[in-house]
Design an enzyme around this catalytic site. Structure first.
Site, PDB file in Angstrom:
ATOM      1  N   LYS A  58      50.284  11.419 -25.000  1.00 54.90           N
ATOM      2  CA  LYS A  58      49.572  12.699 -24.961  1.00 54.90           C
ATOM      3  C   LYS A  58      48.180  12.502 -25.549  1.00 54.90           C
ATOM      4  CE  LYS A  58      51.757  17.143 -25.627  1.00 54.90           C
ATOM      5  NZ  LYS A  58      52.233  18.028 -26.686  1.00 54.90           N
TER       6      LYS A  58
HETATM    7  C1  E4P Z   1      53.414  21.017 -25.781  1.00 53.13           C
HETATM    8  O1  E4P Z   1      53.258  19.964 -25.250  1.00 53.13           O
HETATM    9  C2  E4P Z   1      52.451  21.634 -26.728  1.00 53.13           C
HETATM   10  O2  E4P Z   1      52.112  20.743 -27.745  1.00 53.13           O
HETATM   11  C3  E4P Z   1      53.013  22.903 -27.245  1.00 53.13           C
HETATM   12  O3  E4P Z   1      53.578  23.651 -26.193  1.00 53.13           O
HETATM   13  C4  E4P Z   1      52.033  23.672 -28.078  1.00 53.13           C
HETATM   14  O4  E4P Z   1      52.512  24.946 -28.251  1.00 53.13           O
HETATM   15  P1  E4P Z   1      52.144  25.910 -29.462  1.00 53.13           P
HETATM   16  O5  E4P Z   1      51.040  26.788 -29.021  1.00 53.13           O
HETATM   17  O6  E4P Z   1      53.415  26.659 -29.691  1.00 53.13           O
HETATM   18  O7  E4P Z   1      51.769  25.043 -30.639  1.00 53.13           O
END
Ligand code: E4P
Length: 218
Positions: free
Chosen positions: A83
């Site tokens: 990522k």
């Molecule tokens: C997923 O890959 C993301 O890191 C995640 O959905 C972030 O979501 P949040 O807004 O709940 O932190």
């Protein structure tokens, strides 16, 4: 449509897996920090526990650092997806990693143009953050719709992975728009199933089944 679990909690991942509900997992530094353990061991355990892809995020913000971390992260399991944040360095790292056939999930995507750049950089997944956009008065689902339109216009193979999901409605709208993946927190995954009429209907059937059994026994 694939469901990923948005979690770094092994118990949640195990439960969701037992129910056959998940096709992969996404983590981020915040989710890993929430667990009380050595993050690398935890990440490796998540990879073992998960059949599908597991997104692990780089901590570095510079290009060389991202590549170095990515090289270490892919050692944690054969299913690791790197990522990278949607920044200039993140896009450059995405291009370099994708050119080496390493799958990249471009994260922190808040605009259709960022998503276009991610696709051009060869990302395997793009993660529009719908909940965070809704929280500041924008429409997360409108962004998803625009990305799907752009990718279909040019036949990009980057998968649209709807992230920052807060409610079952986000999952429903993602499915209606044809998003490839929704990454779902465990609590929302459980909420997808709930319906008061199912509970009411089940109670009525149970009571009538009891009556039938009683009659048979007399
Ligand atoms: C997923 O890959 C993301 O890191 C995640 O959905 C972030 O979501 P949040 O807004 O709940 O932190």
């Amino acid at each position: 449509m694939k469901f990923f679990l948005d979690s770094a909690n092994l118990k949640e991942i195990h439960k969701a897996k037992e129910h056959g509900l998940i096709d992969g997992v996404t983590t981020n530094p915040t989710l890993l920090a929430r667990e009380n353990s050595d993050w690398k061991t935890l990440a490796a355990d998540i990879c073992k526990e998960t059949k599908g892809p597991v997104s692990l995020e780089v901590f570095s913000e510079n290009y060389q650092g991202m590549l170095e971390e990515a090289r270490n992260l892919i050692q944690l399991g054969p299913n690791v997806v790197i990522k990278c944040p949607c920044t200039a360095n993140g896009l450059r790292a995405c291009k370099a990693l994708s050119d080496q056939d390493i799958a990249v999930n471009m994260t922190l995507v808040f605009s259709p143009l960022q998503a276009l750049l991610a696709a051009k950089a060869g990302a395997a997944y793009v993660s529009p953050f719908v909940g965070r956009l809704d929280a500041v008065g924008h429409s997360g689902m409108e962004l998803v719709e625009q990305i799907i339109q752009i990718y279909s216009n040019y036949e990009f193979s980057t998968q649209v992975l709807v992230a920052s999901i807060r409610t079952p409605t986000h999952v429903l709208e993602s499915a209606l728009l044809g998003a490839d993946v929704a990454t779902i927190p465990f609590s929302v995954l459980l909420d997808l199933l709930k319906h008061p009429l199912t509970d009411k209907g089940l109670a009525a059937f149970r009571s009538d089944a009891d009556k039938l059994v009683e009659k048979t026994n007399h």
